[in-house]
Design an enzyme around this catalytic site. Structure first.
Site, PDB file in Angstrom:
ATOM      1  N   THR A   1       3.657  -4.705 -11.166  1.00 50.86           N
ATOM      2  CA  THR A   1       4.113  -4.509  -9.796  1.00 50.86           C
ATOM      3  C   THR A   1       2.924  -4.146  -8.908  1.00 50.86           C
ATOM      4  O   THR A   1       2.969  -4.360  -7.701  1.00 50.86           O
ATOM      5  CB  THR A   1       5.166  -3.383  -9.694  1.00 50.86           C
ATOM      6  OG1 THR A   1       4.680  -2.223 -10.388  1.00 50.86           O
ATOM      7  CG2 THR A   1       6.493  -3.830 -10.278  1.00 50.86           C
TER       8      THR A   1
ATOM      9  N   LYS B   1      -4.267  -4.544 -20.783  1.00 55.11           N
ATOM     10  CA  LYS B   1      -4.568  -4.742 -19.359  1.00 55.11           C
ATOM     11  C   LYS B   1      -6.040  -5.104 -19.141  1.00 55.11           C
ATOM     12  O   LYS B   1      -6.443  -5.520 -18.053  1.00 55.11           O
ATOM     13  CB  LYS B   1      -4.193  -3.498 -18.563  1.00 55.11           C
ATOM     14  CG  LYS B   1      -2.668  -3.266 -18.500  1.00 55.11           C
ATOM     15  CD  LYS B   1      -2.337  -1.958 -17.775  1.00 55.11           C
ATOM     16  CE  LYS B   1      -0.846  -1.651 -17.702  1.00 55.11           C
ATOM     17  NZ  LYS B   1      -0.119  -2.410 -16.662  1.00 55.11           N
TER      18      LYS B   1
ATOM     19  N   HIS C   1      11.475  -4.227 -20.913  1.00 55.23           N
ATOM     20  CA  HIS C   1      10.211  -4.115 -20.190  1.00 55.23           C
ATOM     21  C   HIS C   1       8.989  -4.564 -20.970  1.00 55.23           C
ATOM     22  O   HIS C   1       7.890  -4.576 -20.427  1.00 55.23           O
ATOM     23  CB  HIS C   1       9.974  -2.670 -19.758  1.00 55.23           C
ATOM     24  CG  HIS C   1      10.774  -2.266 -18.565  1.00 55.23           C
ATOM     25  ND1 HIS C   1      10.307  -2.425 -17.278  1.00 55.23           N
ATOM     26  CD2 HIS C   1      12.001  -1.733 -18.458  1.00 55.23           C
ATOM     27  CE1 HIS C   1      11.226  -1.975 -16.427  1.00 55.23           C
ATOM     28  NE2 HIS C   1      12.270  -1.562 -17.121  1.00 55.23           N
TER      29      HIS C   1
ATOM     30  N   LYS D   1       1.842  -5.127  -4.818  1.00 58.30           N
ATOM     31  CA  LYS D   1       1.419  -4.209  -3.758  1.00 58.30           C
ATOM     32  C   LYS D   1       0.117  -4.691  -3.131  1.00 58.30           C
ATOM     33  O   LYS D   1      -0.058  -4.637  -1.910  1.00 58.30           O
ATOM     34  CB  LYS D   1       1.259  -2.793  -4.313  1.00 58.30           C
ATOM     35  CG  LYS D   1       2.518  -2.229  -4.949  1.00 58.30           C
ATOM     36  CD  LYS D   1       2.210  -0.968  -5.774  1.00 58.30           C
ATOM     37  CE  LYS D   1       3.337  -0.627  -6.727  1.00 58.30           C
ATOM     38  NZ  LYS D   1       2.927   0.365  -7.749  1.00 58.30           N
TER      39      LYS D   1
ATOM     40  N   LYS E   1      -4.364   0.839 -12.527  1.00 57.52           N
ATOM     41  CA  LYS E   1      -3.164   0.723 -13.360  1.00 57.52           C
ATOM     42  C   LYS E   1      -3.403   1.594 -14.580  1.00 57.52           C
ATOM     43  O   LYS E   1      -4.514   2.095 -14.774  1.00 57.52           O
ATOM     44  CB  LYS E   1      -2.930  -0.728 -13.794  1.00 57.52           C
ATOM     45  CG  LYS E   1      -4.203  -1.411 -14.339  1.00 57.52           C
ATOM     46  CD  LYS E   1      -3.981  -2.870 -14.727  1.00 57.52           C
ATOM     47  CE  LYS E   1      -3.871  -3.818 -13.587  1.00 57.52           C
ATOM     48  NZ  LYS E   1      -2.519  -4.262 -13.302  1.00 57.52           N
ATOM     49  N   ARG E   2      -2.384   1.811 -15.414  1.00 54.89           N
ATOM     50  CA  ARG E   2      -2.620   2.566 -16.634  1.00 54.89           C
ATOM     51  C   ARG E   2      -3.723   1.914 -17.460  1.00 54.89           C
ATOM     52  O   ARG E   2      -3.890   0.697 -17.454  1.00 54.89           O
ATOM     53  CB  ARG E   2      -1.329   2.669 -17.448  1.00 54.89           C
ATOM     54  CG  ARG E   2      -0.344   3.668 -16.876  1.00 54.89           C
ATOM     55  CD  ARG E   2      -0.929   5.052 -16.731  1.00 54.89           C
ATOM     56  NE  ARG E   2      -1.223   5.635 -18.010  1.00 54.89           N
ATOM     57  CZ  ARG E   2      -0.431   6.484 -18.653  1.00 54.89           C
ATOM     58  NH1 ARG E   2       0.715   6.872 -18.104  1.00 54.89           N
ATOM     59  NH2 ARG E   2      -0.763   6.960 -19.832  1.00 54.89           N
TER      60      ARG E   2
HETATM   61  C1  LIG Z   1       2.544   0.274  -9.005  1.00 52.53           C
HETATM   62  C2  LIG Z   1       1.997   1.383  -9.810  1.00 52.53           C
HETATM   63  C3  LIG Z   1       1.765   1.223 -11.179  1.00 52.53           C
HETATM   64  C4  LIG Z   1       2.013  -0.082 -11.898  1.00 52.53           C
HETATM   65  O1  LIG Z   1       0.851  -0.881 -11.788  1.00 52.53           O
HETATM   66  P1  LIG Z   1       0.626  -2.184 -12.682  1.00 52.53           P
HETATM   67  O2  LIG Z   1      -0.643  -2.742 -12.163  1.00 52.53           O
HETATM   68  O3  LIG Z   1       1.787  -3.080 -12.440  1.00 52.53           O
HETATM   69  O4  LIG Z   1       0.521  -1.720 -14.093  1.00 52.53           O
HETATM   70  C5  LIG Z   1       1.245   2.280 -11.895  1.00 52.53           C
HETATM   71  N1  LIG Z   1       0.956   3.451 -11.291  1.00 52.53           N
HETATM   72  C6  LIG Z   1       1.150   3.638  -9.975  1.00 52.53           C
HETATM   73  C7  LIG Z   1       0.776   4.950  -9.357  1.00 52.53           C
HETATM   74  C8  LIG Z   1       1.668   2.617  -9.184  1.00 52.53           C
HETATM   75  O5  LIG Z   1       1.875   2.820  -7.868  1.00 52.53           O
END
Ligand SMILES: *Cc1c(COP(=O)(O)O)cnc(C)c1O
Length: 823
Positions: free
Chosen positions: A654, A552, A358, A658, A546-547
């Site tokens: 991911t 990032k 990952h 979305k 995101k985190r």
């Molecule tokens: C999809 C998702 C993530 C991952 O987000 P990234 O932008 O790919 O880091 C993290 N937290 C939650 C709650 C998510 O639904």
């Protein structure tokens, strides 16, 4: 009698009966939480039938099963999605309405089972859902943390972590399975015993043990009666009489053993892409892996007598290196319990295990000091030593005299056990999670391993489930999509491509953007309630959720907002399209710069949101406690998706997918899965900026990047950076943001300044942002672009990803679950 959820009257009665049974109350007296529980138990009744049917079909067909092993499953709430997948959402909503109840309010009573940090845990959850929907037999194996990911509160602009006691009211969808309890042993030492037939047997003695008790959660397939199982393990103390015979009567040991069980599964480590290296973490890993391996083998042995058939019936997928001790645990079982020869055992283990990588970031690669590893897992360590010894022989055979290879590839080296090396050596598959990431693995980070095992390496670009992130999260758009292309997209997202027929149709454009507007209203209301901030739903909703991590680059986003604000102040009459910048992010509790970035976002918000002179042209909102449940609403409401990681650092992402599915347009770097998104939708329908991964990697190698040069030559950037240290956003303490300033310019603070190339990409980012404003002003053009993003998101369904794992790695057969006949 078989219950039918669609029988409204029966369902209503069930809910009322449940309130009485559970709480000795009538419906009118019950709290919202109690009603949630009563409704959930009524839904569980229906699930149980399908769950049992699935289990008997699996037995009847003797199906091969994948065990998806993961330290994290970020499931999100279950009630709404269970109803969606049972295709009973509307019927139940109506039944409840007739009872004077609102399903949305009831759904909102459910805590998010937040047993994960971010992307990696959410991926595991999407995979489980896709496995069920596609009809593949699977178990998720994880840990039932008593406290999941902390709840985030924002106090005075700072993140405060609050324990997440998600089990306090009881969780209706779980089922304790004490009949599948296993013992897991820690510590002690290994004694070699000579057996009468002249063999040597290894036995662990003087150990402490805990009981692993599984809780099963149902994973419901969409409209197919398939219910797989997520088993998450709880730790319970082994009664002291169960102490190893060696230690019987040792009171101190008995107490220690009890404490071990108490603490073992208390908390999820809140680090994303970063290893804390704590002993308890290794204990958690071995605990859930040993229990899962034991259950998998016990299940296999119920139906099969020859252990050599294990690879025909069982696959273990290791979600990152966290469950990698599984390879040694399986070897231990085959050697010590089955008494197989090494080569035989190794053959089986290799065929069963597969590893998903990952990340390439050094701070995320798991390495355990030998001292900890061998003390905690003495027998496992012996086996890893032997795996390492044989692996080094193999390297020497391939590369005689090349000590560099051994240095770089050994599993045990320099006093450390390297878990990625173990996973690669012992599994038959190593997969990256997006094409670019896989190429970087093959050509850079894992080059040596790729040369030795070219056939093991493969790519499986991540995906997301459209059932949660469109059908449930964005019901208006889901209905509209179905009206236009039919409902096949629900189980075959490639069908959503048919929307391209409508991208130039003005009526469709209008409807599509109107749905976006409704979703923006819903989010604006949430923001008003939670933040007290008024945001204009006609402004551009520009979202980064995101985190919080330096790679990032939330900092790049804020610095750009600071720059825009300076521009507006200097040129009050400039043309400016109103924007609402929305953030959501949890920072690991010990990650200083990440937490400081949250404070900076909130401080910038405070100044800008309250400056009347800019007439609400910019609003900045930090949404507290970003998690799966509010994420669903956020994606639905986004115009712009921020995917701005330093190229080469984001393995896939991911969140990006979305947003795309929900018709947001991406501003992003050519990193992770963004590259493949650009391929699907076309670069002209995204806003791509910044350095390429090759450029970043070259600068890292040559160490020739100098952010100070940019600082000296770009007035706007200089002004923004000076505002970090002159108290502009922190009048009470002008030093507050000094560490962020230093991270960008001061070589003494990190190995080199601006590790994530924020200043290098700043101008290009600002240009891309400007292009977004221009594009948004063209209403039809924007509508078309947004629709094209939705239309070309088909590849990014986790259904596609799972089919690839099945085809290349797991080799499972689809199961059909026949509903039992009614009596
Ligand atoms: C999809 C998702 C993530 C991952 O987000 P990234 O932008 O790919 O880091 C993290 N937290 C939650 C709650 C998510 O639904």
């Amino acid at each position: 009698m078989k219950r039918e959820i669609f029988d409204k009257e029966a369902f209503k009665k069930e809910v009322k009966d449940n309130v009485r049974m559970l709480y000795r109350k009538d419906l009118e007296e019950a709290s919202e939480q109690e009603i949630f529980q009563a409704v959930s138990y009524a839904v569980k009744e229906v699930i149980i039938d399908q769950w049992m049917e699935t289990q008997s079909s699996m037995k009847r067909e003797d199906s091969k099963v994948v065990y998806y092993m993961s330290m994290e499953f970020l499931m999100g709430r279950a009630l709404g999605n269970n109803l969606i997948n049972l295709t009973a959402y509307q019927a139940v909503a109506e039944a409840l309405e007739e009872m004077g109840l609102d399903l949305n309010v009831i759904e909102d009573q459910e805590p998010d089972p937040a047993l994960g940090n971010g992307g990696l845990g959410r991926l595991a959850a999407c995979f489980m859902e896709s496995l069920s929907t596609l009809g593949y037999p699977a178990y998720g194996c994880g840990i039932r943390y008593r406290y999941g990911m902390f709840k985030q509160k924002i106090k005075d602009g700072f993140q405060v972590e609050v324990p997440d006691n998600w089990l306090k009211d009881g969780y209706p969808f779980e089922l304790r399975r004490p009949e599948y309890t296993y013992e897991v042993k820690f510590g002690g030492y290994v004694r070699a015993v000579n057996t009468p037939d002249g063999r040597v047997k290894f036995v662990q003695e003087g150990y402490q043990s805990v009981k692993a008790v599984p809780y099963d959660m149902p994973i419901i397939g969409y409209n197919n009666h398939m219910v797989n199982t997520l088993m998450i393990w709880d730790a319970e103390p082994a009664e002291c009489f169960e102490l190893d015979s060696f230690d019987k009567g040792d009171y101190r040991k008995a107490v220690e053993q009890e404490n071990l069980a108490r603490n073992l599964v208390d908390v999820l480590y809140p680090n994303d892409n970063h290893i804390a290296g704590k002993e308890l973490r290794l204990k958690q890993q071995y605990f859930f892996v040993s229990a899962s391996v034991q259950r998998a083998i016990a299940r296999f042995k119920k139906m099969h007598s020859d252990i050599h058939d294990l690879p025909k019936k069982v696959a273990f997928q290791l979600n990152d290196t966290h469950p990698t001790v599984a390879v040694a645990e399986l070897m231990r079982y085959l050697l010590d319990e089955e008494e197989l020869q090494w080569d035989d055992a190794w053959n089986i283990t290799t065929q069963v295990c597969a590893y998903t990588n990952h990340t390439i970031m050094a701070e995320a690669l798991e390495k355990w000091p030998i001292e900890i590893f061998s003390r905690l897992l003495p027998r496992i360590y012996q086996i890893v030593e032997e795996i390492n010894r044989r692996f080094i022989l193999q390297i020497q055979e391939h590369y005689p005299g090349d000590n560099g290879k051994i240095e770089r590839m050994a599993i045990i080296y320099n006093g450390q056990v390297k878990m990625a090396h173990l996973a690669i050596a012992a599994g038959h598959s190593v997969n990256g999670v997006a094409r670019l990431h896989t190429e970087i693995l093959k050509n850079q980070e894992l080059k040596d391993f790729y040369e030795l095992f070219p056939d093991k390496f493969n790519n499986k670009t991540n995906g997301i489930t459209q059932r949660r992130f469109l059908l449930h999260g964005n019901q208006l758009l889901a209905k509209w999509v179905t009206d236009h292309v039919g409902e096949e997209w629900i189980t075959d997202l490639s069908k959503i491509e048919k929307l391209t027929l409508y991208v130039d149709d003005e009526k469709a454009q209008h409807e599509f953007m109107n749905i976006k507007y409704q979703n923006k209203l819903r989010l604006a209301k949430y923001i008003k309630e939670h933040n007290g901030i008024d945001v204009d739903p006609r402004s551009i909703f520009d979202v980064q959720v995101k985190r919080l991590h330096e790679y990032k680059r939330q900092l790049l986003n804020v610095l750009h907002i600071m720059y825009l604000y300076n521009e507006l102040k200097e040129h009050p009459d400039m043309e400016f399209y109103p924007r609402t910048f929305i953030f959501g992010a949890k920072a690991a509790a010990g990650y200083k710069n990440a937490k400081l970035t949250i404070k900076l976002i909130n401080s910038v918000a405070e100044v800008i949101n309250n400056d009347k002179s800019i007439q609400d042209k910019i609003k900045v909102v930090f949404i507290e406690d970003y998690r799966v449940s509010n994420a669903e609403w956020i994606f639905a409401a986004a115009d712009v998706s921020e995917q701005i990681s330093t190229a080469s650092k984001e393995a896939s992402g991911t969140g990006n997918m979305k947003f795309m599915l929900n018709g947001a347009v991406t501003i992003g770097t050519m990193d992770g899965a963004n590259v493949e998104m650009a391929e699907e939708v076309g670069k002209e329908n995204m806003f791509i900026f910044g350095m390429s991964s090759d450029e970043v990697i070259a600068h890292e190698k040559n160490r020739d990047y100098d952010p100070m040069q940019i600082f000296n030559n770009d007035q706007d950037i200089r002004k923004v950076l000076m505002q970090l240290i002159n108290g502009f956003y922190s009048p009470q303490d002008s030093e507050l943001f000094r560490d962020l300033y230093n991270s960008l310019l001061n070589t003494q603070c990190t190995q080199y300044a601006d590790t994530y190339f924020i200043l290098a990409d700043f101008r290009s980012y600002a240009e891309a942002q400007k292009a977004i404003t221009e594009a948004y002003k063209d209403e039809k053009g924007w509508a078309k672009m947004a629709m094209l993003n939705t239309a070309h998101s088909g590849k990014f369904s986790s259904d596609r990803t799972i089919e690839e794992y099945v085809r290349d790695i797991w080799h499972l057969e689809k199961l059909t679950v026949e509903p039992e006949k009614e009596d």
